[in-house]
Motif scaffolding. Structure first.
Motif: not given
Length: 335
Positions: A81, A86, A150, A200-201, A204-205, A207-208, A291
């Motif tokens: 991550a 991913k 990504y 990792n989640s 992801d948040s 990078l959004e 998060h």
């Protein structure tokens, strides 16, 4: 199955096959590993992948907040991550001491399977070796991980830039201090436990809201001090930290004061440092705090200049002190 691991479990014969089928495949069950080939055959939907490997030798193997199995999965997932990848697949190799209880091994394997399921990765290959009693302390685990990076992400350790804000996702030193207290028999009041978690989640948040994150690193051995010194050196920058902004739990503060340790040097297993452009810092911080693994996120410093390659701390009383790269062994066998 026998109650304890025997040397014959690593001999490649009937007992090895029994261990694989009755224990490992029971928990790591998926179509790739079930083929029992000498190597897993994968199809990845990206031309750019991340590959990492790690070994886990933590003592004790069971601790508040996790165990060596959960640690192995989360630690490897986090390394992927931190590259903006991913996580997709893991391999796992076990080196087990003769006489190790099968019941404990099953607990560890189940813990790995549960962590992998929660993260959304598959454990697709592995190996088991058994060594004579006294050859090691219980069990060591080696893992490798593959992830797809990504698109339009350029996260590298040498990418810190002047003006970047340094953000952590929560309180520091929880894992290392938990291990030290449990190993030493120190009973601490409060909720001190390892922060072992897959990040990792959370990434992801982040990078959004900011695809232009410059650097991500998980602050494991050597803590935040080691990570920031590595980044300062590789990127050729200096980093200024604000002591008053660094999140540390009261339990960790108390332990560090008692033992004469600095929380910046204590290991973590669920904390990351990120370097983001100043104009994205507020959005990234907000996303992290929404998060579950970033509720205590904080901006702790910034990149101040493209010279010197040092890390220093602005103290609460108004002074400054250098935060050096750690040396020696503060907490051996922390992960």
């Amino acid at each position: 199955m026998e109650e304890k691991i025997l040397l014959s479990h690593g001999s490649g014969g009937k007992q090895t096959n029994s261990l694989i089928s009755d224990l490992f495949l029971k928990y790591f069950n998926n179509e790739i590993i079930n083929e029992l080939n000498d190597s897993a055959q994968l199809k990845l939907d990206s031309s750019k992948i991340a590959l990492t490997t790690d070994s886990f030798v933590v003592n004790p193997i069971f601790f508040k907040g996790g165990d060596i199995g959960k640690l192995a999965v989360c630690g490897t997932v986090n390394d992927l991550a931190m590259s903006g990848a991913k996580p997709r697949y893991l391999t796992s190799a076990f080196i087990i001491e003769e006489g190790f209880p099968v019941e404990k091994l099953e607990t560890i394997v189940k813990s790995m399977a549960d962590a992998a399921k929660e993260v959304g990765v598959q454990i697709i290959a592995g190996d088991t070796k058994v060594v004579e009693k006294g050859g090691l302390d219980g069990i060591f685990i080696n893992t490798s991980g593959v992830g797809t990076i990504y698109e339009n992400v350029n996260i590298k350790a040498n990418n810190a830039q002047v003006g970047d804000m340094v953000i952590v996702n929560g309180t520091l030193g929880d894992h290392g201090m938990t291990i030290m207290c449990q190993r030493s028999g120190i009973d601490i009041e409060g909720e001190l436990k390892s922060d072992c978690a897959a990040l990792n989640s959370l990434v992801d948040s982040m990078l959004e809201v900011c695809p232009d994150i410059h650097v991500l690193r998980d602050a494991t051995r050597g803590g935040v001090a080691a990570v920031l010194n590595e980044i300062a050196d590789i990127s050729g920058v200096s980093i200024e930290l604000e002591e008053s902004s660094i999140p540390i739990s009261e339990e960790v503060k108390g332990c560090c004061e008692l033992l004469g340790l600095d929380p910046l040097y204590i290991a973590n297993e669920g904390k990351l440092c990120c370097f983001v452009p100043e104009n994205y810092a507020a959005e990234v911080l907000e996303a992290m705090r929404k998060h579950p693994l970033g509720s205590n996120a904080a901006i702790i410093g910034r990149v101040v200049e493209k010279v010197s390659q040092k890390v220093y701390l602005k103290t609460i009383i108004g002074g400054k002190r250098i935060v050096d790269m750690p040396s020696g062994q503060q907490l051996p066998r922390i992960c």
